[in-house]
Write an enzyme that holds these catalytic residues in place. Structure first.
Site, PDB file in Angstrom:
ATOM      1  N   GLU A   1      -8.441 -10.854  -8.784  1.00  0.00           N
ATOM      2  CA  GLU A   1      -7.540  -9.743  -8.432  1.00  0.00           C
ATOM      3  C   GLU A   1      -6.240  -9.786  -9.239  1.00  0.00           C
ATOM      4  O   GLU A   1      -5.737  -8.739  -9.647  1.00  0.00           O
ATOM      5  CB  GLU A   1      -7.270  -9.758  -6.927  1.00  0.00           C
ATOM      6  CG  GLU A   1      -8.509  -9.354  -6.132  1.00  0.00           C
ATOM      7  CD  GLU A   1      -8.322  -9.379  -4.626  1.00  0.00           C
ATOM      8  OE1 GLU A   1      -7.237  -9.811  -4.161  1.00  0.00           O
ATOM      9  OE2 GLU A   1      -9.253  -8.972  -3.917  1.00  0.00           O
TER      10      GLU A   1
ATOM     11  N   TYR B   1     -12.558  -2.775  -3.973  1.00  0.00           N
ATOM     12  CA  TYR B   1     -13.136  -2.678  -2.632  1.00  0.00           C
ATOM     13  C   TYR B   1     -14.671  -2.603  -2.667  1.00  0.00           C
ATOM     14  O   TYR B   1     -15.282  -2.012  -1.767  1.00  0.00           O
ATOM     15  CB  TYR B   1     -12.550  -1.474  -1.886  1.00  0.00           C
ATOM     16  CG  TYR B   1     -11.140  -1.702  -1.360  1.00  0.00           C
ATOM     17  CD1 TYR B   1     -10.781  -2.911  -0.767  1.00  0.00           C
ATOM     18  CD2 TYR B   1     -10.181  -0.700  -1.425  1.00  0.00           C
ATOM     19  CE1 TYR B   1      -9.491  -3.114  -0.272  1.00  0.00           C
ATOM     20  CE2 TYR B   1      -8.889  -0.896  -0.926  1.00  0.00           C
ATOM     21  CZ  TYR B   1      -8.554  -2.117  -0.358  1.00  0.00           C
ATOM     22  OH  TYR B   1      -7.288  -2.315   0.142  1.00  0.00           O
TER      23      TYR B   1
ATOM     24  N   ASN C   1      -2.441  -0.530   6.830  1.00  0.00           N
ATOM     25  CA  ASN C   1      -2.000  -1.845   7.304  1.00  0.00           C
ATOM     26  C   ASN C   1      -1.067  -2.572   6.327  1.00  0.00           C
ATOM     27  O   ASN C   1      -1.058  -3.800   6.249  1.00  0.00           O
ATOM     28  CB  ASN C   1      -3.221  -2.698   7.674  1.00  0.00           C
ATOM     29  CG  ASN C   1      -4.145  -2.896   6.500  1.00  0.00           C
ATOM     30  OD1 ASN C   1      -3.871  -2.422   5.398  1.00  0.00           O
ATOM     31  ND2 ASN C   1      -5.236  -3.598   6.721  1.00  0.00           N
TER      32      ASN C   1
ATOM     33  N   HIS D   1      -2.268  -5.435   1.019  1.00  0.00           N
ATOM     34  CA  HIS D   1      -3.514  -6.123   0.668  1.00  0.00           C
ATOM     35  C   HIS D   1      -3.127  -7.530   0.250  1.00  0.00           C
ATOM     36  O   HIS D   1      -2.103  -7.720  -0.419  1.00  0.00           O
ATOM     37  CB  HIS D   1      -4.230  -5.438  -0.505  1.00  0.00           C
ATOM     38  CG  HIS D   1      -5.309  -6.319  -1.072  1.00  0.00           C
ATOM     39  ND1 HIS D   1      -6.547  -6.434  -0.498  1.00  0.00           N
ATOM     40  CD2 HIS D   1      -5.286  -7.206  -2.119  1.00  0.00           C
ATOM     41  CE1 HIS D   1      -7.259  -7.328  -1.179  1.00  0.00           C
ATOM     42  NE2 HIS D   1      -6.515  -7.807  -2.162  1.00  0.00           N
TER      43      HIS D   1
ATOM     44  N   LYS E   1       0.826  -1.211   0.000  1.00  0.00           N
ATOM     45  CA  LYS E   1       0.000   0.000   0.000  1.00  0.00           C
ATOM     46  C   LYS E   1       0.864   1.267   0.000  1.00  0.00           C
ATOM     47  O   LYS E   1       2.063   1.217   0.339  1.00  0.00           O
ATOM     48  CB  LYS E   1      -0.938  -0.045   1.212  1.00  0.00           C
ATOM     49  CG  LYS E   1      -1.932  -1.218   1.143  1.00  0.00           C
ATOM     50  CD  LYS E   1      -2.937  -1.193   2.281  1.00  0.00           C
ATOM     51  CE  LYS E   1      -3.982  -2.298   2.102  1.00  0.00           C
ATOM     52  NZ  LYS E   1      -5.103  -2.179   3.060  1.00  0.00           N
TER      53      LYS E   1
HETATM   54  P1  ADP Z   1      -8.372  -7.110   4.517  1.00  0.00           P
HETATM   55  O1  ADP Z   1      -7.506  -6.089   3.799  1.00  0.00           O
HETATM   56  O2  ADP Z   1      -7.728  -7.593   5.789  1.00  0.00           O
HETATM   57  O3  ADP Z   1      -8.829  -8.238   3.613  1.00  0.00           O
HETATM   58  P2  ADP Z   1     -11.033  -5.842   4.280  1.00  0.00           P
HETATM   59  O4  ADP Z   1     -11.191  -6.442   2.919  1.00  0.00           O
HETATM   60  O5  ADP Z   1     -12.145  -6.025   5.254  1.00  0.00           O
HETATM   61  O6  ADP Z   1      -9.694  -6.351   5.023  1.00  0.00           O
HETATM   62  O7  ADP Z   1     -10.807  -4.272   4.148  1.00  0.00           O
HETATM   63  C1  ADP Z   1     -10.020  -3.734   3.108  1.00  0.00           C
HETATM   64  C2  ADP Z   1      -9.178  -2.612   3.666  1.00  0.00           C
HETATM   65  O8  ADP Z   1     -10.027  -1.542   4.119  1.00  0.00           O
HETATM   66  C3  ADP Z   1      -8.358  -2.988   4.903  1.00  0.00           C
HETATM   67  O9  ADP Z   1      -7.128  -3.615   4.556  1.00  0.00           O
HETATM   68  C4  ADP Z   1      -8.155  -1.639   5.580  1.00  0.00           C
HETATM   69  O10 ADP Z   1      -7.133  -0.900   4.931  1.00  0.00           O
HETATM   70  C5  ADP Z   1      -9.495  -0.962   5.305  1.00  0.00           C
HETATM   71  N1  ADP Z   1     -10.439  -1.199   6.419  1.00  0.00           N
HETATM   72  C6  ADP Z   1     -11.216  -2.285   6.625  1.00  0.00           C
HETATM   73  N2  ADP Z   1     -11.946  -2.155   7.746  1.00  0.00           N
HETATM   74  C7  ADP Z   1     -11.627  -0.936   8.274  1.00  0.00           C
HETATM   75  C8  ADP Z   1     -12.024  -0.185   9.441  1.00  0.00           C
HETATM   76  N3  ADP Z   1     -12.941  -0.674  10.293  1.00  0.00           N
HETATM   77  N4  ADP Z   1     -11.451   1.009   9.636  1.00  0.00           N
HETATM   78  C9  ADP Z   1     -10.547   1.525   8.780  1.00  0.00           C
HETATM   79  N5  ADP Z   1     -10.126   0.878   7.675  1.00  0.00           N
HETATM   80  C10 ADP Z   1     -10.654  -0.332   7.420  1.00  0.00           C
END
Ligand code: ADP
Length: 155
Positions: A128, A51, A114, A117, A11
């Site tokens: 993807e 997303y 974080n 992805h 990211k």
């Molecule tokens: P992952 O990336 O772990 O598969 P998700 O697909 O649920 O998780 O979410 C996509 C991305 O959106 C996350 O990696 C994070 O950057 C962001 N995200 C998800 N949930 C939250 C939240 N509650 N608050 C802030 N950012 C979030």
């Protein structure tokens, strides 16, 4: 047990914090094969598709904006059960809760920022990889150390 390809995005926060090499190193040293690797500037259009499952969340636009803050590094990684292996290496979404030893646990203080992805299942991985790479950008080279990485009935 199956040889799988999965999509990883490093990211913008990872690029900004100069952690690209360190994070790629985690995947390489695990034994995953790099099948595709490039830098790209994401757009609102590709992120709305990527997303789509977050479209009704209050942070949808904020997450997309964060993903457009600067170029990302896209990786296609291959290995036996690579989708699950990469999700395990990445750790849970919230970096503050992610266990030490995982990528998010070691480098992230945030739910949103974080680091990576990673595709979450076979269907999403296929979709993807195709979303971020053209077919000719995926290279099917054979690692010459496969028998040091796997038993001969594992791949
Ligand atoms: P992952 O990336 O772990 O598969 P998700 O697909 O649920 O998780 O979410 C996509 C991305 O959106 C996350 O990696 C994070 O950057 C962001 N995200 C998800 N949930 C939250 C939240 N509650 N608050 C802030 N950012 C979030």
């Amino acid at each position: 047990m199956a040889l799988e390809k999965t999509l990883v995005l490093l990211k913008p926060g990872t690029v900004q914090r100069a952690l690209v090499g360190e994070v790629i190193n985690r995947f390489e040293r695990k034994g995953l094969r790099i099948a595709g690797l490039k830098m790209m500037q994401l757009t609102d259009a590709i992120l709305s598709e990527h997303y789509a499952h977050l479209a009704d969340k209050p942070f949808f636009q904020r997450v997309k904006d964060s993903m457009m803050a600067c170029p990302v590094v896209a990786l296609c990684l291959e290995g036996v059960d690579a989708i699950e292996v990469v999700r395990t290496l990445a750790g849970p979404t919230n970096g503050r809760k992610a266990p030490a030893g995982t990528i998010r646990g070691d480098y992230s203080m945030s739910f949103q920022e974080n680091i990576v992805h990673a595709s979450d299942g076979p269907e999403t991985a296929r979709a993807e990889v195709a979303r971020f790479f053209r077919p000719e950008e995926i290279y099917d080279w054979t690692p010459n150390n496969r028998l040091s990485t796997y038993a001969n009935d594992e791949f």
